[in-house]
Design an enzyme around this catalytic site. Structure first.
Site, PDB file in Angstrom:
ATOM      1  N   ASP A 190       0.755  -1.250   0.000  1.00  0.00           N
ATOM      2  CA  ASP A 190       0.000   0.000   0.000  1.00  0.00           C
ATOM      3  C   ASP A 190       0.792   1.312   0.000  1.00  0.00           C
ATOM      4  OD1 ASP A 190      -1.434  -2.250   0.608  1.00  0.00           O
ATOM      5  OD2 ASP A 190      -2.667  -1.333   2.148  1.00  0.00           O
ATOM      6  N   GLU A 425       1.902  -8.902  11.879  1.00  0.00           N
ATOM      7  CA  GLU A 425       1.712  -8.603  10.457  1.00  0.00           C
ATOM      8  C   GLU A 425       3.069  -8.227   9.850  1.00  0.00           C
ATOM      9  OE1 GLU A 425      -0.830  -5.238   9.993  1.00  0.00           O
ATOM     10  OE2 GLU A 425      -1.196  -5.590   7.860  1.00  0.00           O
TER      11      GLU A 425
HETATM   12  C1  9YW Z   1      -5.398  -2.384   4.290  1.00  0.00           C
HETATM   13  C2  9YW Z   1      -4.537  -8.018   4.348  1.00  0.00           C
HETATM   14  C3  9YW Z   1      -3.961  -6.845   3.587  1.00  0.00           C
HETATM   15  C4  9YW Z   1      -2.832  -7.264   2.640  1.00  0.00           C
HETATM   16  C5  9YW Z   1      -2.095  -6.060   2.058  1.00  0.00           C
HETATM   17  C6  9YW Z   1      -1.675  -5.145   3.180  1.00  0.00           C
HETATM   18  C7  9YW Z   1      -2.871  -4.747   4.034  1.00  0.00           C
HETATM   19  C8  9YW Z   1      -5.097  -3.739   3.769  1.00  0.00           C
HETATM   20  O1  9YW Z   1      -3.490  -5.914   4.554  1.00  0.00           O
HETATM   21  O2  9YW Z   1      -3.768  -3.960   3.292  1.00  0.00           O
HETATM   22  O3  9YW Z   1      -6.555  -2.062   4.533  1.00  0.00           O
HETATM   23  O4  9YW Z   1      -4.470  -1.616   4.509  1.00  0.00           O
HETATM   24  O5  9YW Z   1      -1.006  -4.025   2.689  1.00  0.00           O
HETATM   25  O6  9YW Z   1      -1.008  -6.499   1.292  1.00  0.00           O
HETATM   26  O7  9YW Z   1      -3.346  -8.049   1.610  1.00  0.00           O
HETATM   27  O8  9YW Z   1      -3.536  -8.695   5.049  1.00  0.00           O
END
Ligand code: 9YW
Length: 452
Positions: A190, A425
């Site tokens: 992100d 995480e």
């Molecule tokens: C958010 C779920 C997700 C991952 C992404 C990570 C984060 C979601 O979490 O994004 O709302 O910020 O960046 O890679 O798929 O684990």
């Protein structure tokens, strides 16, 4: 049984506790990405979670992928979030409305399949790679597991092929061998510094007001993206929703358009894996096309390497500029390249003093931004922490390229990192402190992979 967060004594306990994390996050047909922060199914998380689950039980692993596939759009796109229904969430004691942005903000009701609530963007196409792993694991065991996995592969191959067709058609029809993303969320990384330039040119206009919920769960807001970053994220969602996520209209509508080199490398690898599955499970007519795509993206990624740094670059399509920054995405060729010199050079770099070989690190593992870069923010999400899922994904690619020795070394360091017991995480690179959400599903899943 609640998973205690105390340190883990040995590998048996690591296995038991990782299984317990997945069991606790399991809502029946879907494992939420994290207990409170992410109470829904995420696309690439589901693929990693499924491979972890397959070390425990193959039917449950396949059900996870079926749940994701049920949300595939008519276009072929697999959405990045499949929202849990409220009943499921309440039953599990979770507030569905707790995640923002929820399905209402996406306005996808007309584009997603009837009865499915989903977002309108994608995530890296790692699925075929992990499906191959699950199928090979199950068929080598034989018996009922093997039969189920074979049936699954036969039945779902057309859907995985449609997913790849969509990616190639909607995001890379220019034959650059590089996938376009219209949102940093699509990259899965992100707020990585790689997107700072493109985001600096996104100026939210008349944005519907919003209230974030993530910073209520992760109390130290400095471990999450800023409000300014969120406004840009939501502005892009609004721009895409305004054209109903119509692939043909996105290039004319969205203020963020980037060629994502890491996603492209994942796609190159996944096309090869899908070709192997197609050959084995009755779709041999597709093999040539899939291998052509694999080569196209492999070459696109190789050509994106910056000769000055040895790292692969993204490209901002709206300015035409290459983005040459020291982030983990620069190691994309390790997923895909067939060039031995490039591979060797990247291995020296990733284990060198600017990355996993920095002696100040708690564990010799690659952080999401180089430890010697002024951009490094060691506690902030994709701007510096070590992500266990990335460690495993890259190490697994090395193993598949015959580098069992390096896989074993990374495994040892990654397990050592996880023994503190939170299944974070992401982790602070210098102290080893777990950050973001605890009991993160894909972290538990990769622990099970390391132990298999
Ligand atoms: C958010 C779920 C997700 C991952 C992404 C990570 C984060 C979601 O979490 O994004 O709302 O910020 O960046 O890679 O798929 O684990």
């Amino acid at each position: 049984w609640t998973n205690p967060d105390r340190p883990i004594a040995d590998l048996d306990e690591l296995r038991t506790r990782a299984r317990a994390v997945l069991a606790q996050n399991d809502k029946g047909t879907m494992v939420t990405a994290a207990p409170n922060l992410y109470p829904h199914q995420w696309s690439w998380d589901a693929a990693f979670v499924a491979t972890g689950l397959s070390t425990v039980g193959v039917p449950r692993a396949l059900a996870e992928l079926d749940h994701l596939l049920a949300a595939q759009w008519d276009s072929g796109m697999i959405p990045h979030i499949v929202f849990a229904d409220e009943v499921q969430l309440r039953g599990a004691g979770l507030r569905g409305a707790g995640y923002f942005p929820g399905v209402d903000r996406w306005r996808t009701e007309r584009a997603s399949p009837a009865g499915v609530k989903s977002s309108g963007i994608c995530q890296p196409p790692v699925h075929a790679t992990l499906v191959r792993r699950i199928v090979e694991r199950a068929t080598s065991r034989g018996g009922e597991d093997g039969r189920l996995a074979e049936d699954f592969a036969r039945r779902t191959l057309p859907q995985w092929i449609r997913w790849h067709e969509w990616m190639r058609r909607a995001r890379a029809s220019d034959r650059s061998g590089l996938v376009t993303i219209y949102h940093g969320w699509e990259s899965g990384m992100d707020n990585s510094p790689r997107f700072d330039g493109p985001y600096s040119r996104v100026h939210p206009g008349d944005l519907e007001p919003f209230v974030r919920t993530d910073t209520r769960i992760v109390e130290d807001a400095s471990q999450r993206p800023s409000d300014e970053e969120y406004a840009r994220y939501l502005w892009l969602v609004q721009q895409m929703a305004d054209v109903r996520f119509d692939d043909a209209r996105l290039p004319g509508a969205v203020d963020f358009q980037v060629k994502d080199v890491f996603m492209s490398a994942a796609f190159a690898a996944a096309n090869e894996d899908l070709a192997v599955l197609a050959e084995r499970f009755g779709h041999s007519d597709e093999v040539t096309r899939l291998r052509e795509w694999s080569a196209e993206f492999r070459e696109g990624v190789d050509a994106a390497v910056d000769p000055a740094t040895g790292l692969a670059r993204d490209r901002d399509l709206l300015t035409g500029e290459w983005i040459s920054l020291p982030t983990i995405a620069g190691f994309a060729p390790l997923l895909s390249t067939a060039d031995p010199a490039l591979r060797a050079a990247q291995l020296v770099l990733i284990e060198g003093p600017e990355w996993a070989g920095d002696p100040r690190l708690a564990f010799p593992l690659p952080p999401s931004t180089s430890t010697t870069s002024p951009l490094l923010r060691p506690r902030e999400y994709w701007r510096g922490p070590v992500w266990p899922v990335m460690t495993w994904y890259i190490a697994e690619a090395m193993r598949r390229h015959g580098d069992g020795g390096r896989y074993a070394r990374w495994r040892e360091a990654s397990i050592a990192q996880l023994m503190e017991g939170h299944f974070g995480e992401y982790y602070e690179p210098f102290t080893g402190e777990p950050l973001g959400s605890y009991h993160q599903s894909w972290t538990a899943a990769v622990a099970l992979e390391w132990l298999d």
